[in-house]
Structure formats: C-alpha cells, structure tokens
Scaffold this active site. Structure first.
Site, PDB file in Angstrom:
ATOM      1  N   HIS A   1      -4.947  -7.985   0.074  1.00  0.00           N
ATOM      2  CA  HIS A   1      -3.869  -6.233   0.268  1.00  0.00           C
ATOM      3  C   HIS A   1      -3.726  -6.302   1.553  1.00  0.00           C
ATOM      4  O   HIS A   1      -2.176  -5.802   1.235  1.00  0.00           O
ATOM      5  CB  HIS A   1      -4.868  -5.100  -0.067  1.00  0.00           C
ATOM      6  CG  HIS A   1      -4.523  -4.284   0.534  1.00  0.00           C
ATOM      7  ND1 HIS A   1      -3.562  -3.391  -0.965  1.00  0.00           N
ATOM      8  CD2 HIS A   1      -4.679  -3.686   0.940  1.00  0.00           C
ATOM      9  CE1 HIS A   1      -3.445  -2.681  -0.661  1.00  0.00           C
ATOM     10  NE2 HIS A   1      -3.525  -2.579   1.270  1.00  0.00           N
TER      11      HIS A   1
ATOM     12  N   ASP B   1       1.102  -1.212  -0.154  1.00  0.00           N
ATOM     13  CA  ASP B   1      -0.012  -0.035  -0.151  1.00  0.00           C
ATOM     14  C   ASP B   1       0.876   1.351   0.117  1.00  0.00           C
ATOM     15  O   ASP B   1       2.160   0.880  -0.807  1.00  0.00           O
ATOM     16  CB  ASP B   1      -0.958   0.306   1.388  1.00  0.00           C
ATOM     17  CG  ASP B   1      -1.584   1.193   1.048  1.00  0.00           C
ATOM     18  OD1 ASP B   1      -2.658   0.774   0.332  1.00  0.00           O
ATOM     19  OD2 ASP B   1      -1.733   2.071   1.849  1.00  0.00           O
TER      20      ASP B   1
ATOM     21  N   TYR C   1      -2.580  10.862   1.014  1.00  0.00           N
ATOM     22  CA  TYR C   1      -3.632  10.517  -1.033  1.00  0.00           C
ATOM     23  C   TYR C   1      -2.835  11.916  -1.204  1.00  0.00           C
ATOM     24  O   TYR C   1      -2.769  12.209  -2.621  1.00  0.00           O
ATOM     25  CB  TYR C   1      -4.706  10.201  -0.240  1.00  0.00           C
ATOM     26  CG  TYR C   1      -4.841   8.789  -0.127  1.00  0.00           C
ATOM     27  CD1 TYR C   1      -4.780   7.325  -1.733  1.00  0.00           C
ATOM     28  CD2 TYR C   1      -4.212   8.282   1.184  1.00  0.00           C
ATOM     29  CE1 TYR C   1      -4.735   6.810  -1.332  1.00  0.00           C
ATOM     30  CE2 TYR C   1      -4.809   6.927   1.111  1.00  0.00           C
ATOM     31  CZ  TYR C   1      -5.323   5.730   0.309  1.00  0.00           C
ATOM     32  OH  TYR C   1      -4.990   4.293   0.488  1.00  0.00           O
TER      33      TYR C   1
END
Length: 384
Positions: free
Chosen positions: A361, A177, A307
């Site tokens: 994930h 990630d 982000y």
C-alpha cells in the site's frame, strides 16, 4: 494566489511534552492471544514508544524535512501546505502527487528525488518532473477547512487551482489511498488541464454503473467484489470508525501518542509487503517521522474527517459516464485490494497496466524505484 516559503519549526516545549506523555503511557493489559492477532502487538508498541521517547531525534528529522522546498499557498480561501521540487532536465513535466491516510507528504521524499532528477538514479534526464506534493486539507501543515463538505471533489478543485497558480497550464496527477480518489476526480472534473493520471490504488468508494443485461459482471469482477466485502468485514473497522464517528476517535488519538502509534503503526504492518516485520520495510525513524507530523500538528482528527466527507460524496459513476484522460494503474501484490482490469475499464481508459513484482500500500516508501519507473513510462507520452 498568494504563496510564501514555509519551514517546519516545532518548539522545545512541544518536544518535551511529547516525551513526557510517552514515558507516562498507561498500558492496556495483555490478552491471551498471539502477537498481532487482535491488533497492535503490545511488545512491539512498547519498544517503539520507548525509542520515540528516548532515542528518536526529531530535530534531525525536521532538518531533513526542511531540505525539501516547502510553501504555503492561499488557494480559494484555503491555506495549503505543499512541497514543490523543480525538475533537473531539459523540459520537466509537471505532476501533482497526493498522499492518503495514514501517510503524509513525507511518504514521497525518495520518489520525488527520482522523479525530479532521474539522471541521478541512472535514468533519462528527459523524463524529469516538476513535482508538487500538497498536504491534504486537515493533514500536517494544511489547516482543516473552515466549513464541512471538503471531500475528494473539493480537494481536486483546490489542486487544479494550485497548479494553475504555479503556472502549469496542463499537468499529470498521481496518487494512492485517498490521493487516488483526488486524482480520479481531477481527471473527471478537470480533463481540460489534466493529461492523465497514474494510480497505485483504486478508491474503495469507486462504483461504476452496472448494466446487467449489456455488461454483466465477469467472474474476476464477482470475485473482487466478494473479496472486497470480506476484507471490509475483517479489516475495515478503522475506516468505518473514521467515516461514522471521527471525533469520538480523535479525542483519544490526539491525547495519547502511544494510542496514535498503535492506530497508525498497525496499518504500516498490515498493508505493506513486510512479511509481518515492520522494520523490514520501514525504519523506526521513518515511522516516527510520519507519526510526529500527525502529533505535533494535532491533525489526526481533522485528517480522518475526510473519510466522513468521502462517505457523503462517493465516487459513483452514471451509466455511460467515462473519465476521458488516460489512466495508468500500478498493481502492487500486497495492496489491500486487487481489482481486475475490466472493473476499471468500465469507466477509465486504461493506457498502461503494470503488475508489480513486490510492494504494498505504501508503494512510494516501499518501492520508490519501481513506482518512479512506472510513472516515467506513463507520462512520457505527454511530453511532446
């Protein structure tokens, strides 16, 4: 670099406030759709919230977290929380492991045990690691940066300074990630100290330079980019919100624990190898320990801020640019993207590629044994 021991201690007042908020949740009206079809299933969420309010024992979770040796360091003016576990073996190799969103340092508790003391799990003690697990700036107990501009690039510089301050002249890096992006930048900007990196995710902002004449896209690469676009259109709304309006979202998630559970819990279901049953992979206590770290530190807003920063500083590579340290890629079948090997080889020197039999994930939580074995295998080449 100043380092001091750290222990988690949430006040009774904060625990009581959380329980009150959970019990006073105002529920959205149900829609005429199937479970999980339009996002988090209300029935599942109500059950989780009730358990969080009435049964979840934060004090037990806190004691478990505090069994890990934790520290706070001042790194180039930024305070960084991290776990530092010394290896049990003749010559432990140092590795910095970086989490992402919606995870935390808590993700790696089982993986760290297997890396630190492989003999305790039937593996070779010569494969022991010194494991350093920092919390990203703005996540959990690492304060948010005082100024804008902290993306994977700046975090990688912090990690290089942290490892040097801990006495490691050379080391490896591992991540998934957001942590995969940090690990890639560590390799590209600090190749003089980073031996190699192990990834279990390819950052979505990764963009190699494409020369259509000399190296046109292969069919698998074309399929990958099409599938990536389709996934972003149907599943990537969360990331677009994080990257464009993080503070609008933070106002809601920082105020409502039920909303926070819905936003994060849905990802643990959608991105894991759980066949639609979250508790098939993660216990309620595991989910709520991670959620509670976000809640008690009020870090959801500062966490998703990364982000925004990564959008402004994507991982774009110029023609001919290559990452020098070797790379290992562990491909888990239920991961959210599936890049072909040639897509990575446009920039990276792929020294090890493993197609895993299961997992998604959250590999460190879902399949810690598989991930630990793959990490040991890759970094064995640097131990001499």
């Amino acid at each position: 670099m100043h380092i001091e021991p750290f222990q988690i201690c949430v006040s009774d007042v904060e625990i009581a406030d959380l329980r009150r908020r959970l019990r006073d949740s105002r529920w959205a009206s149900a829609t005429p759709s199937g479970p999980w079809q339009q996002g988090t299933d209300t029935t599942w969420l109500r059950e989780l919230v009730k358990y969080w309010a009435d049964s979840f024992d934060w004090r037990a979770a806190e004691r478990g977290l505090n069994q890990q040796p934790q520290f706070m360091a001042n790194v180039n003016g930024q305070r960084v929380h991290f776990v530092h576990q010394r290896g049990v073996g003749p010559r432990p190799y140092p590795v910095v492991v970086t989490h992402g969103w919606p995870g935390s340092f808590f993700e790696f508790r089982e993986l760290a045990d297997r890396l630190r003391d492989p003999a305790a799990f039937g593996a070779d003690p010569n494969d022991a690691f010194d494991v350093v697990i920092p919390s990203l700036p703005g996540f959990a107990f690492s304060p948010a940066p005082a100024a804008a501009g902290t993306s994977a690039f700046q975090v990688a510089d912090l990690w290089a300074s942290l490892m040097r301050g801990l006495g490691y002249q050379r080391f490896g890096a591992q991540g998934g990630d957001l942590g995969a992006g940090v690990s890639v930048v560590l390799a590209s900007r600090h190749s003089q100290v980073v031996d190699g990196i192990h990834l279990n995710f390819l950052p979505t902002s990764y963009e190699p330079a494409i020369d259509a004449a000399d190296s046109p896209l292969t069919i698998p690469e074309q399929n990958y980019l099409r599938e990536k676009g389709e996934w972003a259109a149907l599943e990537g709304g969360y990331a677009h919100m994080h990257a464009t309006r993080p503070q609008t979202l933070a106002a809601s998630l920082n105020d409502s624990p039920a909303g926070l559970a819905a936003w994060i819990g849905e990802k643990f279901r959608a991105w894991s190898d759980c066949d639609g049953v979250i508790e098939g992979r993660f216990s309620k206590d595991e989910l709520l320990t991670n959620l509670s770290l976000y809640w008690y530190t009020q870090s959801i807003g500062t966490a998703i801020q990364m982000y925004w920063e990564n959008r402004l500083q994507p991982l774009r590579f110029t023609p001919g640019q290559r990452v020098l340290p070797p790379v290992s890629f562990a491909h888990f079948p239920k991961e959210i993207n599936h890049p072909p090997r040639e897509w990575l080889e446009r920039v990276f020197n792929i020294a090890q590629w493993t197609d895993m039999p299961r997992g998604g994930h959250f590999a460190a939580m879902e399949e810690p044994e598989l991930l630990a074995a793959d990490i040991r295998s890759f970094f064995r080449r640097f131990r001499h």
